[in-house]
Design a protein around this motif. Structure first.
Motif, mmCIF file in Angstrom:
data_model
loop_
_atom_site.group_PDB
_atom_site.id
_atom_site.type_symbol
_atom_site.label_atom_id
_atom_site.label_comp_id
_atom_site.label_asym_id
_atom_site.label_seq_id
_atom_site.Cartn_x
_atom_site.Cartn_y
_atom_site.Cartn_z
ATOM 1 N N VAL A 357 -28.030 65.550 9.320
ATOM 2 C CA VAL A 357 -26.757 66.104 8.831
ATOM 3 C C VAL A 357 -26.992 66.776 7.476
ATOM 4 N N ALA A 358 -27.772 66.093 6.608
ATOM 5 C CA ALA A 358 -28.054 66.660 5.281
ATOM 6 C C ALA A 358 -28.738 68.024 5.427
ATOM 7 N N ASN A 359 -29.680 68.107 6.351
ATOM 8 C CA ASN A 359 -30.383 69.381 6.554
ATOM 9 C C ASN A 359 -29.436 70.462 7.056
ATOM 10 N N LEU A 360 -28.588 70.079 8.033
ATOM 11 C CA LEU A 360 -27.683 71.079 8.611
ATOM 12 C C LEU A 360 -26.688 71.585 7.574
ATOM 13 N N VAL A 361 -26.153 70.665 6.783
ATOM 14 C CA VAL A 361 -25.172 71.077 5.768
ATOM 15 C C VAL A 361 -25.816 72.086 4.820
ATOM 16 N N GLN A 362 -27.035 71.776 4.396
ATOM 17 C CA GLN A 362 -27.674 72.657 3.421
ATOM 18 C C GLN A 362 -28.167 73.962 4.029
ATOM 19 N N MET A 366 -23.942 75.588 4.288
ATOM 20 C CA MET A 366 -23.721 76.128 2.945
ATOM 21 C C MET A 366 -24.154 77.589 2.840
ATOM 22 N N GLY A 367 -25.215 77.946 3.534
ATOM 23 C CA GLY A 367 -25.668 79.335 3.527
ATOM 24 C C GLY A 367 -24.595 80.263 4.079
ATOM 25 N N ARG A 368 -23.995 79.832 5.193
ATOM 26 C CA ARG A 368 -22.961 80.679 5.803
ATOM 27 C C ARG A 368 -21.707 80.737 4.924
ATOM 28 N N LEU A 369 -21.369 79.595 4.297
ATOM 29 C CA LEU A 369 -20.204 79.581 3.396
ATOM 30 C C LEU A 369 -20.431 80.549 2.245
ATOM 31 N N LYS A 370 -21.629 80.490 1.690
ATOM 32 C CA LYS A 370 -21.946 81.345 0.544
ATOM 33 C C LYS A 370 -21.867 82.816 0.937
ATOM 34 N N ALA A 371 -22.429 83.124 2.100
ATOM 35 C CA ALA A 371 -22.430 84.521 2.555
ATOM 36 C C ALA A 371 -21.006 85.045 2.716
ATOM 37 N N LYS A 372 -20.088 84.145 3.111
ATOM 38 C CA LYS A 372 -18.698 84.580 3.309
ATOM 39 C C LYS A 372 -17.841 84.364 2.068
ATOM 40 N N GLY A 373 -18.455 83.820 1.010
ATOM 41 C CA GLY A 373 -17.693 83.562 -0.217
ATOM 42 C C GLY A 373 -16.651 82.475 -0.031
ATOM 43 N N LEU A 374 -16.931 81.485 0.817
ATOM 44 C CA LEU A 374 -15.962 80.415 1.072
ATOM 45 C C LEU A 374 -16.358 79.125 0.358
ATOM 46 N N GLU A 375 -15.348 78.339 0.021
ATOM 47 C CA GLU A 375 -15.574 77.004 -0.516
ATOM 48 C C GLU A 375 -15.645 76.035 0.658
ATOM 49 N N ILE A 376 -16.176 74.839 0.368
ATOM 50 C CA ILE A 376 -16.342 73.859 1.441
ATOM 51 C C ILE A 376 -15.008 73.551 2.137
ATOM 52 N N GLU A 377 -13.912 73.516 1.358
ATOM 53 C CA GLU A 377 -12.626 73.182 1.984
ATOM 54 C C GLU A 377 -12.103 74.313 2.871
ATOM 55 N N LEU A 406 -24.198 79.054 17.823
ATOM 56 C CA LEU A 406 -22.851 78.484 17.882
ATOM 57 C C LEU A 406 -22.193 78.482 16.495
ATOM 58 N N TYR A 407 -22.995 78.219 15.447
ATOM 59 C CA TYR A 407 -22.457 78.276 14.084
ATOM 60 C C TYR A 407 -21.985 79.697 13.768
ATOM 61 N N ASP A 408 -22.799 80.673 14.154
ATOM 62 C CA ASP A 408 -22.402 82.073 13.909
ATOM 63 C C ASP A 408 -21.070 82.375 14.582
ATOM 64 N N LYS A 409 -20.951 81.909 15.838
ATOM 65 C CA LYS A 409 -19.705 82.169 16.577
ATOM 66 C C LYS A 409 -18.525 81.473 15.899
ATOM 67 N N ALA A 410 -18.743 80.251 15.441
ATOM 68 C CA ALA A 410 -17.674 79.508 14.769
ATOM 69 C C ALA A 410 -17.215 80.253 13.513
ATOM 70 N N PHE A 411 -18.171 80.747 12.738
ATOM 71 C CA PHE A 411 -17.816 81.471 11.509
ATOM 72 C C PHE A 411 -17.154 82.804 11.815
ATOM 73 N N ALA A 412 -17.644 83.485 12.875
ATOM 74 C CA ALA A 412 -17.059 84.786 13.212
ATOM 75 C C ALA A 412 -15.610 84.625 13.648
ATOM 76 N N GLY A 413 -15.327 83.562 14.402
ATOM 77 C CA GLY A 413 -13.977 83.393 14.931
ATOM 78 C C GLY A 413 -13.101 82.450 14.125
ATOM 79 N N GLY A 414 -13.631 81.904 13.042
ATOM 80 C CA GLY A 414 -12.855 80.951 12.244
ATOM 81 C C GLY A 414 -12.477 79.724 13.057
ATOM 82 N N GLU A 415 -13.419 79.229 13.835
ATOM 83 C CA GLU A 415 -13.148 78.152 14.782
ATOM 84 C C GLU A 415 -14.082 76.980 14.486
ATOM 85 N N ASP A 416 -13.652 75.779 14.778
ATOM 86 C CA ASP A 416 -14.510 74.619 14.516
ATOM 87 C C ASP A 416 -15.592 74.501 15.592
#
Ligand code: ZN
Length: 490
Positions: A357-362, A366-377, A406-416
């Motif tokens: 989990v620690a690896n995936l989060v980092q 977090m990389g995808r959040l940063k690229a989109k300028g999003l905060e964790i919340e 799947l992460y890319d798709k989740a971020f593209a569609g704003g879906e969990d």
């Protein structure tokens, strides 16, 4: 600083910088420290004001209990001793944004003293002392820019007048701009964990002044200090200190004298400018504030406040390393905010393998959040989603390539993640003949493990399942593989 840059390393080596920091932190109370006006940032100018914070004659201050609680909480988090009886004092000076002609602060009996912050240093942590932490009110704000007639007029906004602040004064314990940067980073992190301030530097919720002097290495006595005022980012403070230290060294090398003064940092030019000669404490004619009683925070109230103290970042990092088997570096990144740490821990406890989990989060989140300028919340993928994806990866049900997809798709569609996975999950192979072929190949390729299994080490079955899952690119149905394997291995 041209001269210094040429022979910089050897010349700099002869001197030792001494740095102390004064940090003002705005407390997140709903109302101001001595009146009921809103303390919210961003209201139209001069709308959050009343006779008290405008300094009208005869208006009397009433202390905000919440501001005291927040200040005590911050003091406890910084390891300070809280004084049972502290005294408010008037700090007298004239400034257009200070209508009363004085600021209510604390002087010889501050709220708290003798704290410290540990910063990382080669060969173990270094303790930076905190001399004092006291309560005071903020002044208003002079606006010199942004109006059509700003060329010849300034405006005053008194919304900030009377907003509660704590001032945290360090000992002159820092010896490099880097240490100052580390101290500020830790300080901000601790304050954010307590929740008493948002520490938003753009809005002025955290402001820093730096005192710096330079002395020949080995000399006990401090050199003459200068103060750098109101720098609005930690990076700029480091830069301003680097500049100022070189300026001191250059003057000393030329046999000149440093003048005690206050200087301003110009971030565009990367240099400091003299602003005024530095005032001494006696210039302010401090005296006890006659309109306020001594502030008494007795032991039982202190104990009550201490109950609100959260687990602090340093302790939390150590515990997470111990309990979750993650690295120091993981812990450092994952505790950078309390919310991230809370969320990560929740996911790590729900998942089979916290390290994954620690690896995936980092690496993935977090990389995808940063690229989109999003905060964790604001993350489309919840920590529940991260935990699920970690388990799927762990069980070999999805490959890391599929996970990324799947992460890319989740971020593209704003879906969990869970809903994306449900929809997109790879078609599972349930064709027994096809699976048996893969199983035969895996068995043939791993005779040693087959022997182990047959000798009674049945846990090896997990290894075979993993191999078949891999061979099927995560598309085999794990239960079916398990069943077929058992049959084949006998
Ligand atoms: Zn007011």
């Amino acid at each position: 600083m041209v001269a210094l840059s040429q022979s910089s390393a050897t010349v700099r080596d002869k001197y030792e910088p001494v740095i102390g920091l004064e940090v003002h932190v705005q407390l997140l109370t709903r109302t101001k420290i001595f009146c009921g006006c809103s303390a919210q940032f961003g209201a139209p100018p001069n709308t959050n004001v009343c006779p008290v914070c405008l300094g009208m004659p005869g208006a009397l201050p009433v202390l905000n209990r919440r501001a005291v609680e927040f200040a005590v909480l911050a003091a406890q988090a910084l390891g300070c001793q809280v004084r049972e009886t502290s005294i408010f004092a008037r700090k007298n000076y004239f400034y257009p944004d200070l209508p009363k002609g004085y600021q209510i602060s604390q002087y010889d009996k501050p709220l708290a003293e003798h704290g410290h912050i540990a910063i990382p240093a080669p060969g173990g942590d270094k303790k930076i002392g905190i001399t004092r932490l006291h309560l005071e009110e903020d002044a208003g704000k002079s606006l010199h820019e942004g109006f059509s007639d700003s060329g010849n007029s300034s405006y005053i906004d008194l919304n900030r007048s009377g907003v509660p602040l704590i001032e945290i004064v360090s000992e002159p314990d820092m010896r490099s701009p880097e240490e100052a940067y580390e101290y500020l980073t830790r300080l901000k992190e601790i304050i954010l964990y307590t929740g008493v301030s948002d520490c938003n530097m753009e809005e002025g919720s955290l402001r820093c002044d730096a005192n710096v002097s330079v002395r020949p290495r080995g000399q006990e006595k401090f050199g003459t200090k200068t103060e750098i005022k109101n720098v609005n980012s930690f990076r700029f403070i480091r830069q301003a200190l680097e500049y100022e230290i070189d300026r001191h060294i250059e003057i000393m090398e030329e046999g000149g004298k440093i003048h005690q003064e206050t200087r301003l940092f110009n971030a565009n030019e990367g240099r400091t400018y003299s602003m005024r000669s530095k005032e001494e404490a006696h210039d302010y004619r401090y005296f006890p504030e006659p309109d306020l009683l001594p502030l008494v925070v007795d032991a039982s109230w202190q104990a009550e406040i201490a109950k609100m103290l959260p687990e602090l970042p340093e302790a939390r990092r150590k515990r997470m390393v111990r309990e979750l088997g993650i690295t120091d570096y993981d812990a450092q990144v994952l505790t950078s905010s309390r919310l991230l740490a809370d969320q990560f821990e929740q996911a790590a406890k729900a998942a089979r393998n916290p390290k994954r989990v620690a690896n995936l989060v980092q690496s993935e989140l977090m990389g995808r959040l940063k690229a989109k300028g999003l905060e964790i919340e604001q993350s489309p993928i919840s920590m529940k989603g991260v935990a699920l994806s970690a388990d799927l990866l762990e069980a070999g049900i999805i490959s890391s390539k599929i996970l990324k997809d799947l992460y890319d798709k989740a971020f593209a569609g704003g879906e969990d993640f869970p809903s994306v996975y449900e929809r997109e999950k790879p078609q599972q192979i349930t064709d027994t003949a096809a699976l048996e072929k893969m199983i035969d190949q895996v068995i043939a390729a791993n005779p040693k493990q087959v022997e182990q299994y047959r000798a009674g080490k049945t846990a090896v079955i997990g290894f075979f399942v993993g191999q078949v899952m891999k061979a099927s690119q995560g598309q085999a149905k794990p239960e079916l593989v398990n069943e077929l394997l058992k049959k084949k291995l006998g």
